[in-house]
Scaffold this active site. Structure first.
Site, PDB file in Angstrom:
ATOM      1  N   CYS A  54      18.270 -10.169-100.096  1.00  0.00           N
ATOM      2  CA  CYS A  54      17.451 -10.665 -98.985  1.00  0.00           C
ATOM      3  C   CYS A  54      15.996 -10.549 -99.424  1.00  0.00           C
ATOM      4  O   CYS A  54      15.660  -9.648-100.184  1.00  0.00           O
ATOM      5  CB  CYS A  54      17.689  -9.807 -97.749  1.00  0.00           C
ATOM      6  SG  CYS A  54      16.534 -10.056 -96.392  1.00  0.00           S
ATOM      7  N   PRO A  55      15.137 -11.440 -98.954  1.00  0.00           N
ATOM      8  CA  PRO A  55      13.735 -11.336 -99.350  1.00  0.00           C
ATOM      9  C   PRO A  55      12.999 -10.137 -98.745  1.00  0.00           C
ATOM     10  O   PRO A  55      11.920  -9.792 -99.193  1.00  0.00           O
ATOM     11  CB  PRO A  55      13.119 -12.653 -98.873  1.00  0.00           C
ATOM     12  CG  PRO A  55      14.106 -13.298 -97.989  1.00  0.00           C
ATOM     13  CD  PRO A  55      15.428 -12.641 -98.187  1.00  0.00           C
ATOM     14  N   GLY A  56      13.566  -9.478 -97.755  1.00  0.00           N
ATOM     15  CA  GLY A  56      12.890  -8.353 -97.107  1.00  0.00           C
ATOM     16  C   GLY A  56      13.276  -7.012 -97.694  1.00  0.00           C
ATOM     17  O   GLY A  56      13.683  -6.904 -98.849  1.00  0.00           O
ATOM     18  N   CYS A  80      20.681  -6.189-105.106  1.00  0.00           N
ATOM     19  CA  CYS A  80      19.257  -6.340-104.798  1.00  0.00           C
ATOM     20  C   CYS A  80      18.920  -5.582-103.510  1.00  0.00           C
ATOM     21  O   CYS A  80      18.842  -4.369-103.532  1.00  0.00           O
ATOM     22  CB  CYS A  80      18.858  -7.817-104.765  1.00  0.00           C
ATOM     23  SG  CYS A  80      17.068  -8.077-104.869  1.00  0.00           S
ATOM     24  N   GLN A 134      18.936  -1.492-102.778  1.00  0.00           N
ATOM     25  CA  GLN A 134      17.814  -0.755-102.177  1.00  0.00           C
ATOM     26  C   GLN A 134      18.255  -0.047-100.901  1.00  0.00           C
ATOM     27  O   GLN A 134      17.831   1.081-100.621  1.00  0.00           O
ATOM     28  CB  GLN A 134      16.662  -1.708-101.870  1.00  0.00           C
ATOM     29  CG  GLN A 134      16.025  -2.325-103.090  1.00  0.00           C
ATOM     30  CD  GLN A 134      15.184  -3.549-102.747  1.00  0.00           C
ATOM     31  OE1 GLN A 134      14.880  -3.810-101.586  1.00  0.00           O
ATOM     32  NE2 GLN A 134      14.813  -4.303-103.772  1.00  0.00           N
ATOM     33  N   LEU A 174      10.502  -5.075-104.505  1.00  0.00           N
ATOM     34  CA  LEU A 174      10.703  -3.679-104.117  1.00  0.00           C
ATOM     35  C   LEU A 174      11.690  -3.015-105.069  1.00  0.00           C
ATOM     36  O   LEU A 174      12.544  -3.689-105.645  1.00  0.00           O
ATOM     37  CB  LEU A 174      11.251  -3.593-102.685  1.00  0.00           C
ATOM     38  CG  LEU A 174      10.405  -4.223-101.582  1.00  0.00           C
ATOM     39  CD1 LEU A 174      11.160  -4.202-100.257  1.00  0.00           C
ATOM     40  CD2 LEU A 174       9.069  -3.510-101.450  1.00  0.00           C
ATOM     41  N   HIS A 187      20.493  -9.653-110.186  1.00  0.00           N
ATOM     42  CA  HIS A 187      21.412 -10.629-109.596  1.00  0.00           C
ATOM     43  C   HIS A 187      22.519 -11.021-110.578  1.00  0.00           C
ATOM     44  O   HIS A 187      22.277 -11.803-111.488  1.00  0.00           O
ATOM     45  CB  HIS A 187      20.634 -11.877-109.172  1.00  0.00           C
ATOM     46  CG  HIS A 187      19.813 -11.669-107.948  1.00  0.00           C
ATOM     47  ND1 HIS A 187      20.088 -12.286-106.759  1.00  0.00           N
ATOM     48  CD2 HIS A 187      18.729 -10.883-107.719  1.00  0.00           C
ATOM     49  CE1 HIS A 187      19.204 -11.902-105.850  1.00  0.00           C
ATOM     50  NE2 HIS A 187      18.373 -11.053-106.415  1.00  0.00           N
ATOM     51  N   GLU A 239      24.902 -12.981-109.985  1.00  0.00           N
ATOM     52  CA  GLU A 239      25.279 -14.378-109.720  1.00  0.00           C
ATOM     53  C   GLU A 239      24.307 -15.384-110.329  1.00  0.00           C
ATOM     54  O   GLU A 239      24.539 -16.594-110.262  1.00  0.00           O
ATOM     55  CB  GLU A 239      25.410 -14.611-108.208  1.00  0.00           C
ATOM     56  CG  GLU A 239      24.119 -14.756-107.443  1.00  0.00           C
ATOM     57  CD  GLU A 239      23.328 -13.477-107.214  1.00  0.00           C
ATOM     58  OE1 GLU A 239      22.253 -13.576-106.590  1.00  0.00           O
ATOM     59  OE2 GLU A 239      23.756 -12.387-107.640  1.00  0.00           O
TER      60      GLU A 239
END
EC number: 4.1.3.27
Length: 190
Positions: free
Chosen positions: A52-54, A79, A83, A130, A169, A171
């Site tokens: 996720c981008p957040g 990812c 985290q 992050l 990643h 994938e």
């Protein structure tokens, strides 16, 4: 069957595609469209928590999955999922020294868990701003992969070995052995 938690990220469907190519049935659910009780009632062998981008605060049910199911069922965090595992166990999530989006990096690993039978190092694609701060990495987690400059790229719970995370990643087409990493996770389902 694998439950794939979609943290509202387009990479989720690349993960689903790779799993399908490995002959794994996949159920994709958004992080706010399923409850822990619903998950407990599913006949699943494992869970993958998507990117996720957040940050972990944007991961919805993912924190609860790690906290309440991480000792019962194999979980792989990718990812943001990685985290979030660090965050749930008390690690500090900080800004990476450099913003990395779509860049291949050399990743060193311990050869265990999802890294079993892979050459060392591997090249993997990173899309993140992050990271789990190395100095605050919780005692319950062991670092299983890292970059040349020591950034954490993989973790595994010391007691619940089936709870693993990778910052990069698998994938991505630029990630070496991405399907093998997912296959190694699938192998730990049995």
């Amino acid at each position: 069957m694998i439950l794939l938690i979609d943290n509202y990220d387009s990479f989720t469907y690349n993960l689903a595609q790779y799993l399908s190519e490995l002959n794994i049935k996949v159920l994709v659910k958004r992080n706010d469209k399923i409850t822990l009780d619903e998950i407990k009632n599913l006949n699943i062998q494992g869970i993958i928590i998507s990117p996720c981008p957040g940050g972990p605060e944007d991961s919805g049910i993912s924190q609860g999955i790690i906290k309440y199911l991480g000792n019962q069922i194999p979980i792989l965090g990718v990812c943001l999922g990685h985290q979030t595992i660090g965050h749930v166990f008390g690690g500090k999530i900080i800004k990476a020294p450099k913003l990395i989006h779509g860049k291949p990096s050399i990743i060193f690993h311990d050869g265990k868990g999802v890294f079993q039978n892979l050459k060392n190092p591997i090249t993997a694609t990173r899309y993140h701003s992050l990271i789990i701060e190395k100095e605050s990495c919780p005692d319950e987690l062991e670092i299983t992969a890292w970059t040349e400059d020591g950034l954490i790229m993989g973790i595994q719970h010391k007691k619940y070995k089936q709870l693993q995370g990778i910052q990069f990643h698998p994938e991505s087409i630029l990630t070496e052995s991405g399907k093998q990493i997912l296959q190694n996770f699938i192998n730990c389902l049995n």
